[in-house]
Design an enzyme around this catalytic site. Structure first.
Site, PDB file in Angstrom:
ATOM      1  N   HIS A 155       1.072  -1.510  -0.301  1.00 51.64           N
ATOM      2  CA  HIS A 155       0.056  -0.539   0.304  1.00 51.64           C
ATOM      3  C   HIS A 155       1.251   1.038   0.038  1.00 51.64           C
ATOM      4  O   HIS A 155       1.551   1.521   0.885  1.00 51.64           O
ATOM      5  CB  HIS A 155      -0.986   0.289   1.663  1.00 51.64           C
ATOM      6  CG  HIS A 155      -1.929  -1.517   1.455  1.00 51.64           C
ATOM      7  ND1 HIS A 155      -1.566  -2.163   1.611  1.00 51.64           N
ATOM      8  CD2 HIS A 155      -3.540  -1.230   1.175  1.00 51.64           C
ATOM      9  CE1 HIS A 155      -2.028  -3.116   1.647  1.00 51.64           C
ATOM     10  NE2 HIS A 155      -3.744  -2.658   1.405  1.00 51.64           N
ATOM     11  N   HIS A 212      -3.792   3.923  -2.947  1.00 49.70           N
ATOM     12  CA  HIS A 212      -4.219   2.687  -2.105  1.00 49.70           C
ATOM     13  C   HIS A 212      -3.652   1.321  -1.676  1.00 49.70           C
ATOM     14  O   HIS A 212      -3.046   1.155  -0.599  1.00 49.70           O
ATOM     15  CB  HIS A 212      -5.546   2.342  -1.365  1.00 49.70           C
ATOM     16  CG  HIS A 212      -5.939   1.902   0.244  1.00 49.70           C
ATOM     17  ND1 HIS A 212      -5.719   0.940   0.103  1.00 49.70           N
ATOM     18  CD2 HIS A 212      -6.734   2.912   0.712  1.00 49.70           C
ATOM     19  CE1 HIS A 212      -5.944   1.022   1.581  1.00 49.70           C
ATOM     20  NE2 HIS A 212      -6.391   2.155   2.225  1.00 49.70           N
ATOM     21  N   GLU A 255     -17.274  -5.290  25.185  1.00 47.46           N
ATOM     22  CA  GLU A 255     -15.840  -6.096  24.523  1.00 47.46           C
ATOM     23  C   GLU A 255     -14.735  -6.313  24.028  1.00 47.46           C
ATOM     24  O   GLU A 255     -13.830  -6.477  24.372  1.00 47.46           O
ATOM     25  CB  GLU A 255     -17.010  -7.858  24.523  1.00 47.46           C
ATOM     26  CG  GLU A 255     -17.844  -7.927  25.701  1.00 47.46           C
ATOM     27  CD  GLU A 255     -19.192  -7.204  25.333  1.00 47.46           C
ATOM     28  OE1 GLU A 255     -20.284  -7.260  26.216  1.00 47.46           O
ATOM     29  OE2 GLU A 255     -19.625  -6.205  25.116  1.00 47.46           O
ATOM     30  N   HIS A 258     -26.922 -16.431  25.288  1.00 47.04           N
ATOM     31  CA  HIS A 258     -26.003 -16.548  26.457  1.00 47.04           C
ATOM     32  C   HIS A 258     -25.794 -17.791  26.307  1.00 47.04           C
ATOM     33  O   HIS A 258     -24.384 -17.341  27.414  1.00 47.04           O
ATOM     34  CB  HIS A 258     -27.123 -16.397  27.575  1.00 47.04           C
ATOM     35  CG  HIS A 258     -26.849 -14.595  27.470  1.00 47.04           C
ATOM     36  ND1 HIS A 258     -27.807 -13.749  26.292  1.00 47.04           N
ATOM     37  CD2 HIS A 258     -26.757 -13.213  28.265  1.00 47.04           C
ATOM     38  CE1 HIS A 258     -27.915 -12.476  26.678  1.00 47.04           C
ATOM     39  NE2 HIS A 258     -27.223 -12.225  27.311  1.00 47.04           N
TER      40      HIS A 258
END
Length: 673
Positions: free
Chosen positions: A26, A261, A421, A483
Site C-alpha cells: 500500500h 491505496h 467487550e 447467552h
C-alpha cells in the site's frame, strides 16, 4: 535548517520502491502521510533508536497498519536496527518488514496492527497505562513516567465499530497524553468514501470529550507541528488532529485515487513520480544528507540519558518505588510469586468449597490482587456476574481536572469498561504492550465472539492478557441460547498460543490463575461456571498445571475405559464412574481443565494419563467435534443451540446425566470388543 520536504520525499521514495519490488503493498498512505510523519518524528517524538525499549519513550502506533512502509521508512531513516536490505525485503519471507507491522519482529514497532481500529484502541490502553503508572509512581520533583502516546489512523479505523468503544473511553478517562492524527484523505479500497462514510468526525470526537484540532493541511509541516504542540498542552482531554491529505501525494496519475491505496504504482508511474517530486535518485538510493537529517540516535541517547539521571535521583530518594517500577516494567513477577501461588492453591484444596468457578476465581483473585499490585482488572458492565473485583481493587475513577482519584495513595485497579467487550480486549492488549500492569477483564463466554479478534491479536503478539469468561455453558439456564455458550470453548482452543482453562473446582481454578500469571508469553482464557460446582476430592495437585491429570483411577488395576471431562461435567464423570464400578467396569476419570496446556506435555506424560488402546469417552457441555482429536470412541456433548430453562432441567434434557455417560461408556466398550 533541515530540508523537511526532502525528508518527506525520502519516505515517499522508499514506500513506492519497496511496494514495487514486492509487487504487493500500500504505497498511497505512506506517501500521503509523509509530511505528518516529518512533523511528529522529526520535531516531537521522544524516542531512542539505540534502545527501542526505553521505559519513558513516547509510544507511536500506526493503526492503519497497511501503511507499514511509512513506519519502516521512519525506523530505517532515524537509525533503528533496520538496514536497507530489510526495506528491500518488504513482505518477503523472514524479513523484518512484514506486510503489516509486528511487535517483536521489527525494532521500534510497539504493537501488531492490521485489523483496523485495534491499533487506535491499543494506543488508548497504552495511554491509560502511562497515566496510571504516573499516578502510582511519580513523586513531587520526580516525574519518571511522563510520555505521550501518538497514533496515526485512517478512515478505516474510524469506520470500525471498535473505534467508538475505545475513543469514548479515552474521553471518559481524560487521557490528555493521547494524540491521534487522522489521515483524512477520503479514499479507501473501494474508492471515494463519501457514499458510505458521512460521519462528522470532529463533532463525533468532541462528543466523546476529546479536544479536536482541524481540519488542517496535512502536507503543511508547520501546521501539523503547531497542532501537535497544541495537543501536548491539553490538560484533561485526548486530542484528535484532523489532517486533510492527498493519498499517493506526488504521483501524477494515482494521487487521490483508490489505485494508490493497495497496489504498486507501476514502473512508469514511479518514473513520473520521481520527476514530479524532483527525486533524481535510483530505487532505494538515498543521499547521505537525508540520513543525516533524519538520524535520531544522538538525540535519542541524550533524551534517555537525561531521563536516566532523573531516574537515578528518584531511586536515591525512593529506592523501593524505583525497584518496584523496574520490576514491573520488566514484566517480572515478585520473587515470592511461586510461594504466593502455592498458598492460594493449597488454601483452595484445604477448604474444598462448593462454589461456582466464577466465585472460585474471585477467591483466588482476593489473594493474588493483594500480593500483586500490577494486576489491573475490569469488566464489561458485568462485574457482579464476572466477580472480577476484589477488596484490593477499588474502581478506577478520574476527577474533573483529569487526575486519577487515589485510594490509600494508589489508583483504582478495577476498570468499568461498560458494554464494550471488543474495546476492552484490545485496550487490555495496549496495557500489556505498554508494560507495568497485567490486565484482566471479564464478560460472559458467549460474548467472546465480540472480543475474538483482539484475543487473537494478543496470542499473535505473545502478550500476557487474561480473559475471565463466566457463564460458560447451558448451565447459564434461563437466559437461553443467545447467552449459552456451546461452540465457544472449542473455538477459543483453536487460536494458536492461547491457553484455555475450564476448571472443575476451586483448586483447578486457583491453578489456572497461577499458570495464567506465570506465563508471560501467551494470553489466557478462563471459562467459568455460573452454577455451583462441588469440590472434586484429589490425592495430588501437581498434575493440574499440566492441563490434565488422573482425578479418579480404576480400582484394583488398569482401566477398562477412560472418561475425559472438563469443568462442570467432571462431577458427571465421577458419578458415572461409580455406576460403572458397581457393575465391574473399571473406569478412570481424567479431568482436563486445559486442553491447550495438556497438548504441550511430553508424550510419556500424555500416554500415562490417556493410556493407548483404552477406549475414551469425552464429556463436555459443548460441541463434540473438538474431542475426536483425542481418539475418543464417543463424546457426550451438545451440537445444537441450547434452550431457555433452569440449568438442572437443561442438563437432563441434553443428556448430561451420570446415567447417560455410563451408558455411553458401555456402548463404547461393546464396540471395542
Amino acid at each position: 535548517m533541515a530540508n523537511e520536504s526532502l525528508m518527506a520525499n525520502a519516505i515517499r521514495a522508499l514506500a513506492m520502491d519497496a511496494v514495487q519490488q514486492a509487487n504487493s503493498g500500500h504505497p498511497g498512505a505512506p506517501m500521503g502521510m509523509a509530511d505528518i510523519a516529518v512533523a511528529l518524528w522529526h520535531r516531537h517524538l521522544r524516542h531512542n533508536p539505540g534502545n527501542p525499549h526505553w521505559a519513558d519513550r513516547d509510544r507511536f502506533v500506526l493503526s492503519n497498519g497497511h501503511a507499514s512502509m511509512l513506519l519502516y521508512a521512519l525506523l530505517h531513516l532515524t537509525g533503528y536496527d533496520l538496514p536497507l536490505g530489510e526495506i528491500k525485503g518488504f513482505r518477503q519471507l523472514h524479513s523484518k518488514t512484514p506486510g503489516h507491522p509486528e511487535v517483536d519482529v521489527t525494532p521500534g514497532v510497539e504493537t501488531t496492527t492490521g485489523p483496523l481500529g485495534q491499533g487506535l484502541t491499543n494506543a488508548v490502553g497504552m495511554a491509560l497505562a502511562e497515566k496510571l503508572l504516573a499516578a502510582e509512581f511519580n513523586r513531587p520533583g520526580h516525574a519518571v513516567v511522563d510520555h505521550h502516546t501518538y497514533v496515526f489512523m485512517g478512515d478505516g479505523c474510524l469506520m470500525e465499530g471498535i473505534s467508538h468503544e475505545a475513543c469514548a473511553l479515552a474521553g471518559a478517562w481524560k487521557l490528555n497524553k493521547l494524540v491521534a492524527l487522522y489521515d483524512d484523505n477520503g479514499i479507501s479500497i473501494d474508492g471515494q468514501v463519501t457514499p458510505w462514510f458521512i460521519d462528522d468526525t470532529p463533532a463525533r470526537f468532541r462528543a466523546y470529550g476529546w479536544n479536536v484540532i482541524g481540519p488542517i493541511d496535512g502536507h503543511d509541516v508547520q501546521a501539523v507541528d503547531r497542532a501537535i504542540a497544541d495537543a501536548r498542552r491539553s490538560a484533561e482531554k485526548p486530542t484528535l488532529i484532523v489532517c486533510k491529505t492527498h493519498i499517493g501525494k506526488g504521483s501524477p496519475n494515482r494521487a487521490n485515487t483508490a489505485k494508490a491505496h493497495g497496489e504498486p504504482l507501476g514502473a512508469d508511474e514511479i518514473k513520473l513520480t520521481r520527476t514530479a517530486l524532483g527525486w533524481d535518485h535510483e530505487a532505494f538510493v538515498l543521499p547521505q544528507g537525508v540520513y543525516d537529517e533524519w538520524n535520531a540516535k544522538a538525540r535519542g541517547d541524550e533524551l534517555e540519558s537525561a531521563w536516566q539521571k532523573r531516574f537515578d535521583a528518584y531511586r536515591a530518594a525512593h529506592p523501593a518505588l524505583a525497584a518496584e517500577f523496574q520490576r514491573r516494567m520488566r514484566g517480572e513477577l515478585p520473587d515470592n510469586f511461586t510461594d504466593i501461588a502455592a498458598d492460594v492453591i493449597a488454601a483452595a484444596h484445604a477448604k474444598a468449597e462448593t462454589v461456582a468457578s466464577r466465585k472460585a476465581s474471585q477467591l483466588a483473585l482476593e489473594a493474588l490482587t493483594a500480593a500483586l499490585p500490577e494486576l489491573l482488572g475490569g469488566s464489561a458492565d458485568l462485574t457482579g456476574s464476572n466477580l472480577t473485583n476484589t477488596k484490593s481493587t477499588p474502581p478506577l475513577r478520574f476527577d474533573q481536572s483529569g487526575d486519577v482519584v487515589m485510594t490509600d495513595g494508589k489508583p483504582g485497579r478495577h476498570i468499568n469498561y461498560g458494554v464494550r467487550e471488543f474495546g476492552m480486549a484490545a485496550i487490555m492488549n495496549g496495557i500489556a504492550l505498554h508494560g507495568g500492569y497485567i490486565p484482566y477483564g471479564g464478560t460472559f463466554l458467549t460474548f467472546s465472539d465480540y472480543s475474538r479478534n483482539a484475543i487473537r491479536m494478543a496470542a499473535l503478539m505473545k502478550r500476557r492478557v487474561i480473559h475471565v469468561f463466566t457463564h460458560d455453558s447451558i448451565g447459564l439456564g434461563e437466559d437461553g441460547p443467545t447467552h449459552q455458550s456451546v461452540e465457544h470453548a472449542a473455538s477459543l482452543r483453536l487460536i494458536p498460543n492461547l491457553d484455555v482453562w475450564r476448571p472443575a473446582d476451586t483448586a483447578e481454578t486457583a491453578v489456572a490463575w497461577a499458570e495464567a500469571l506465570a506465563n508471560a508469553q501467551r494470553p489466557t482464557a478462563l471459562l467459568l461456571s455460573r452454577q455451583n460446582l462441588p469440590y472434586a476430592p484429589k490425592s495430588q495437585l501437581g498434575g493440574i498445571a499440566r492441563g490434565a491429570y488422573v482425578l479418579a483411577d480404576a480400582d484394583g488395576g488398569a482401566p477398562d475405559a477412560v472418561i475425559i471431562a472438563t469443568g462442570s461435567e467432571v462431577q458427571l464423570a465421577l458419578k458415572a464412574r461409580e455406576l460403572l464400578q458397581a457393575e465391574g467396569v473399571a473406569a478412570r476419570v481424567v479431568s482436563m481443565p486445559s486442553t491447550t496446556t495438556f497438548d504441550r506435555q511430553e508424550r510419556e506424560y500424555k500416554e500415562g494419563v490417556l493410556p493407548p488402546g483404552v477406549p475414551r469417552v469425552a464429556v463436555e457441555a459443548g460441541v463434540t467435534d473438538f474431542w475426536w482429536k483425542y481418539g475418543c470412541a464417543a463424546v457426550v456433548g451438545i451440537d445444537t443451540f441450547g434452550e431457555s430453562a433452569p440449568a438442572n432441567l437443561l442438563f437432563k434434557h441434553f443428556g448430561f446425566t451420570p446415567e447417560n455417560v455410563a451408558d455411553t461408556v458401555r456402548a463404547a466398550l461393546q464396540r471395542a470388543e
